[in-house]
Design an enzyme around this catalytic site. Structure first.
Site: not given
Ligand code: NAD
Ligand code: UDP
Length: 339
Positions: A11, A35, A58, A124-125, A148, A152, A177, A199, A230, A294
């Site tokens: 993503y 993923n 990988d 991540s936050a 998780y 981080k 965030f 959400l 959030r 949590g």
């Molecule tokens: P995502 O799952 O869409 O992207 C992660 C990618 O990494 C996927 O394409 C997956 O196939 C690949 N991957 C996983 N394990 C692998 C491995 N061992 N070797 C090679 N490829 C691998 O996730 P995202 O939302 O794009 O998140 C990217 C990064 O940002 C992650 O590290 C995640 O923890 C961090 N992050 C995401 C969020 C969020 O809400 N999306 C928030 C904070 C931090």
């Molecule tokens: N949330 C909700 N219903 C859902 C998914 C999330 O009410 O189906 C709420 C959750 O409790 C939080 C906010 O939406 O207050 C953001 O949740 P999300 O999982 O997207 O992010 P994170 O909790 O990781 O910040």
């Protein structure tokens, strides 16, 4: 510059690849597609208008990483690859530790072997744990409440140690965030497997008629409307934050730097549902459900450090986040080509 994006088909990685190409850099995606779908690459290429190099592999395969770093003459790495579900991490902690920790150690070894010295890490936050004060600044104490989050935090600590030991390393930890939204083309976005935990994708599926209603996890928090607050940030703004971090590292040289990437604004569950209803023209039926274990009441960023030092601020608002999510849902996901 030629930049390797581990997890680049995911993503945030795919949006960052678009931003890098738009700024004249070259992106090389490295992903095991655990993923993500292979056809995201073709959609990404339609956006940028040219082919994008992809290596299927990988991050725990140090030898392969080393070959790619050397053969492709990579100048910097953005490390997105990893597993990211809080709930799943409690059920499968070993998978999280091997993917996230071992993956990072493998990457660091490959970088050292090939002399690549610039790394931007997806943090991540969640590393702030239960907020002691708001908004969360980078000096807020860190803690973890699930595997998780612990990965981080531990990776940040490993990077600090490695950075202290190697005077050439330039490292930026970006604490995201809540990334939401999609590219304006509607071609790439977030496509979680199964029923979404987060959400925004959940609301998008309610609007699309795939889910009947939104479960609001708690309406009795100490927040203005009782629902969780959030800091939602548009993924394209987030992607641009990575560009700013790369430029910052090139300018400032070796060190281990940490930045929040958020908007500084809190949005409640009900406010997001209302904004999405407005953007999509669809009703978002909702039912109050128990609090999710949590969850914290509110979490939002102090953004001044990124503004003052990176020269970066988030520009896109809630309406744009919802409109782009809906465009991706209707143009790509509903057509069965993005999920
Ligand atoms: P995502 O799952 O869409 O992207 C992660 C990618 O990494 C996927 O394409 C997956 O196939 C690949 N991957 C996983 N394990 C692998 C491995 N061992 N070797 C090679 N490829 C691998 O996730 P995202 O939302 O794009 O998140 C990217 C990064 O940002 C992650 O590290 C995640 O923890 C961090 N992050 C995401 C969020 C969020 O809400 N999306 C928030 C904070 C931090
Ligand atoms: N949330 C909700 N219903 C859902 C998914 C999330 O009410 O189906 C709420 C959750 O409790 C939080 C906010 O939406 O207050 C953001 O949740 P999300 O999982 O997207 O992010 P994170 O909790 O990781 O910040």
């Amino acid at each position: 510059m030629k930049v390797l994006l581990t997890g680049g088909a995911g993503y945030i990685g795919s949006h960052t690849a678009v931003a890098l190409c738009g700024a004249g850099h070259e992106a090389v995606l490295f992903d095991n597609f655990s993923n993500s779908r292979r056809d995201v690459v073709e959609r990404l290429e339609r956006i940028v208008g040219h082919r994008v190099a992809v290596v299927e592999g990988d991050v725990r395969d140090t030898g392969l990483l080393q070959r790619v770093l050397r053969d492709q003459e990579i100048g910097a790495v953005i490390h997105f690859a990893g597993l990211k579900s809080v709930g799943e991490s409690a059920e499968k902690p070993l998978e999280y530790y091997t993917n996230n920790l071992q993956g990072t150690l493998s990457l660091l070894a490959a970088m050292r072997a090939t002399g690549v010295d610039t790394l931007v890490f997806s943090s991540s936050a969640t590393v702030y744990g239960e907020p002691e004060y708001l908004p969360l600044d980078e000096a807020h104490p860190t803690s973890a409440t699930n595997p998780y989050g612990r990965t981080k935090l531990q990776i940040e600590e490993i990077l600090a140690d490695v950075g202290r030991a190697d005077a050439a390393l330039k490292i930026a930890c970006l604490r995201y965030f809540n990334p939401v939204g999609a590219h304006e083309s509607g071609l790439i976005g977030e496509s979680p497997n199964g029923i979404p935990n987060n959400l925004m994708p959940y609301i998008a599926q309610v609007a699309a008629g795939k889910l009947t209603h939104l479960n609001v996890f708690g309406a009795d928090y100490d927040t203005p409307d009782g629902t969780g607050v959030r800091d939602y940030i548009h993924v394209v703004d987030l992607a641009e934050g990575h560009l700013a971090a790369l430029e910052y590292l090139a300018e400032h040289g070796p060190g281990d730097y940490t930045f929040n990437l958020g908007t500084g604004h809190g949005t409640s569950v009900l406010q997001l549902a209302d904004a999405f209803a407005e953007a999509s023209g669809k009703a978002i039926p909702r039912k109050v459900a128990p609090r999710r274990p949590g969850d914290v009441a509110a979490c939002y960023a102090k953004t001044e450090k990124a503004r003052d030092e990176l020269g970066w601020t988030a520009k896109r608002g809630l309406a744009e986040m919802c409109e782009s999510t809906w465009r991706f849902q209707t143009q790509t996901l509903n057509q069965g080509t993005g999920a």
